[in-house]
Design a protein around this motif. Structure first.
Motif, PDB file in Angstrom:
ATOM      1  N   GLU A  10       0.851  -1.193   0.000  1.00  0.00           N
ATOM      2  CA  GLU A  10       0.000   0.000   0.000  1.00  0.00           C
ATOM      3  C   GLU A  10       0.885   1.241   0.000  1.00  0.00           C
ATOM      4  O   GLU A  10       1.904   1.279   0.684  1.00  0.00           O
ATOM      5  CB  GLU A  10      -0.882   0.013   1.256  1.00  0.00           C
ATOM      6  CG  GLU A  10      -1.785  -1.202   1.403  1.00  0.00           C
ATOM      7  CD  GLU A  10      -2.407  -1.312   2.785  1.00  0.00           C
ATOM      8  OE1 GLU A  10      -1.891  -0.631   3.703  1.00  0.00           O
ATOM      9  OE2 GLU A  10      -3.382  -2.062   2.949  1.00  0.00           O
ATOM     10  N   PHE A  11       0.503   2.237  -0.770  1.00  0.00           N
ATOM     11  CA  PHE A  11       1.189   3.521  -0.692  1.00  0.00           C
ATOM     12  C   PHE A  11       0.298   4.602  -1.279  1.00  0.00           C
ATOM     13  O   PHE A  11      -0.472   4.353  -2.220  1.00  0.00           O
ATOM     14  CB  PHE A  11       2.548   3.496  -1.402  1.00  0.00           C
ATOM     15  CG  PHE A  11       2.495   3.214  -2.883  1.00  0.00           C
ATOM     16  CD1 PHE A  11       2.421   4.249  -3.795  1.00  0.00           C
ATOM     17  CD2 PHE A  11       2.531   1.908  -3.355  1.00  0.00           C
ATOM     18  CE1 PHE A  11       2.387   3.996  -5.154  1.00  0.00           C
ATOM     19  CE2 PHE A  11       2.489   1.642  -4.718  1.00  0.00           C
ATOM     20  CZ  PHE A  11       2.415   2.692  -5.613  1.00  0.00           C
ATOM     21  N   SER A  12       0.376   5.793  -0.685  1.00  0.00           N
ATOM     22  CA  SER A  12      -0.406   6.971  -1.126  1.00  0.00           C
ATOM     23  C   SER A  12      -1.887   6.656  -1.253  1.00  0.00           C
ATOM     24  O   SER A  12      -2.554   7.115  -2.186  1.00  0.00           O
ATOM     25  CB  SER A  12       0.138   7.492  -2.463  1.00  0.00           C
ATOM     26  OG  SER A  12       1.502   7.831  -2.355  1.00  0.00           O
ATOM     27  N   GLY A  13      -2.406   5.865  -0.321  1.00  0.00           N
ATOM     28  CA  GLY A  13      -3.827   5.551  -0.326  1.00  0.00           C
ATOM     29  C   GLY A  13      -4.248   4.534  -1.360  1.00  0.00           C
ATOM     30  O   GLY A  13      -5.438   4.269  -1.531  1.00  0.00           O
ATOM     31  N   THR A  14      -3.283   3.944  -2.064  1.00  0.00           N
ATOM     32  CA  THR A  14      -3.579   2.952  -3.093  1.00  0.00           C
ATOM     33  C   THR A  14      -3.060   1.586  -2.660  1.00  0.00           C
ATOM     34  O   THR A  14      -1.941   1.480  -2.144  1.00  0.00           O
ATOM     35  CB  THR A  14      -2.920   3.345  -4.430  1.00  0.00           C
ATOM     36  OG1 THR A  14      -3.410   4.613  -4.851  1.00  0.00           O
ATOM     37  CG2 THR A  14      -3.223   2.301  -5.511  1.00  0.00           C
ATOM     38  N   THR A  15      -3.870   0.547  -2.868  1.00  0.00           N
ATOM     39  CA  THR A  15      -3.446  -0.820  -2.588  1.00  0.00           C
ATOM     40  C   THR A  15      -3.120  -1.508  -3.906  1.00  0.00           C
ATOM     41  O   THR A  15      -3.991  -1.651  -4.766  1.00  0.00           O
ATOM     42  CB  THR A  15      -4.537  -1.617  -1.852  1.00  0.00           C
ATOM     43  OG1 THR A  15      -4.832  -0.965  -0.617  1.00  0.00           O
ATOM     44  CG2 THR A  15      -4.076  -3.040  -1.574  1.00  0.00           C
ATOM     45  N   THR A  42       7.008  -3.282  -9.158  1.00  0.00           N
ATOM     46  CA  THR A  42       7.054  -3.268  -7.694  1.00  0.00           C
ATOM     47  C   THR A  42       7.239  -4.676  -7.152  1.00  0.00           C
ATOM     48  O   THR A  42       8.009  -4.900  -6.209  1.00  0.00           O
ATOM     49  CB  THR A  42       5.771  -2.650  -7.125  1.00  0.00           C
ATOM     50  OG1 THR A  42       5.650  -1.297  -7.579  1.00  0.00           O
ATOM     51  CG2 THR A  42       5.783  -2.660  -5.604  1.00  0.00           C
ATOM     52  N   THR A  54       4.320  -3.733   2.533  1.00  0.00           N
ATOM     53  CA  THR A  54       3.614  -3.274   3.726  1.00  0.00           C
ATOM     54  C   THR A  54       3.449  -4.416   4.714  1.00  0.00           C
ATOM     55  O   THR A  54       3.666  -4.268   5.920  1.00  0.00           O
ATOM     56  CB  THR A  54       2.228  -2.705   3.344  1.00  0.00           C
ATOM     57  OG1 THR A  54       2.395  -1.708   2.321  1.00  0.00           O
ATOM     58  CG2 THR A  54       1.538  -2.089   4.546  1.00  0.00           C
TER      59      THR A  54
END
Length: 283
Positions: A10-15, A42, A54
């Protein structure tokens, strides 16, 4: 074997990934396909250990060595082709220099009974065992053999890396990777910068190398025929967040040549993969 267990990113509100698990078996050759931005690069970075998920974990069985070729090249200028390729052994050269420095200290020390002297002896012994376990006597021949196999000429050996175009610079990075003899190769769109005929030539050369050395491979590609020609199975990223990866076996045995792409079952699979990928970009 490579095990991916409960991977979430997860990063910047995106999964990107949501609790996915899968395994890569020894000698598997897997193509990873999907739309841009789906998280393929990724995933390779996480398996390579250059990015942390995460949650979840990646386990490389048997302490295997992982080699990672990123999409964006890391070739440095200021060296000749052979000098840059030889950097594949830089970690060993550093150990060699450390051994020489420690031995120099030992020749000038007279406190033979001191704890610090004994620690020096222990360090020299430990790193010497590590260094001499690797045969570097023919490393120059190995460098030349790999470079020639990748299409370089002997006249290129003394040229500066800055003189080579993007496609040839990719080959320099690939040479360094192959010289390290990794158990698992991770390749992020390795041939995307090459022209059509060069790409075909490189695919055939790399397939021959894989068939000779039986390494485990995971590579990203947007070329369906490349995926079918080089892999034993295709992992398709169908939607984001990724909850599972659809694994599709490739119905052609190894060793193989390009004629396998004309087999009816391969043509059928090609159309199926195109349909899957087309659905991902359809509004």
């Amino acid at each position: 074997m490579i095990s991916i267990d409960g991977l979430t990113v997860e990063f910047s509100g995106t999964t990107l990934f949501k609790d996915i698990s899968f395994t890569i078996g020894d000698k598997d050759r897997i193509a990873l396909m999907g739309k841009n931005g789906a998280g393929k690069s990724t995933l390779l970075k996480i398996i390579a250990g250059v990015r942390t998920p995460t949650r979840g974990r990646v386990t490389v069985g048997g302490g295997g060595k992982v080699g990672y070729l990123p999409q964006h090249l890391q070739v440095e200028d200021g060296r000749t082709l052979v000098e840059e390729a030889s950097r594949a052994f830089e970690h060993l050269f550093e150990i060699e220099r450390r051994i020489a420095a420690l031995n120099e200290q030992l020749t000038t020390r007279t406190d033979y009974e001191s704890e610090s002297y004994m620690r020096l002896i222990e360090e020299v012994t430990a790193i010497s065992e590590k260094f001499y376990a690797v045969d570097l006597s023919n490393y120059q021949e190995d460098v030349e053999r790999i470079l020639l196999g990748l299409g370089f000429e002997r006249s290129d050996f003394t040229r500066q890396t800055s003189e080579f175009s993007g496609g040839w610079r990719m080959r320099i990075e690939l040479a360094k990777l192959l010289l390290q003899k990794p158990d698992l190769l991770l390749l992020d769109e390795p041939f995307s910068a090459l022209d059509f005929l060069t790409r075909i030539s490189m695919q055939e050369w790399l397939l021959d190398q894989w068939q000779r050395h039986k390494r485990t491979i995971l590579f990203i590609t947007h070329d369906v025929e490349e995926a079918l020609f080089l892999s034993s199975s295709v992992l398709v990223v169908e939607r984001t967040p990724i909850r599972e990866l659809a694994e599709i076996p490739v119905p052609a045995s190894f060793p193989r040549d390009r004629s396998c792409l004309k087999l009816p079952e391969m043509v059928e699979l090609k159309e199926h993969l195109i349909d899957l990928l087309r659905k991902q970009v359809t509004p």
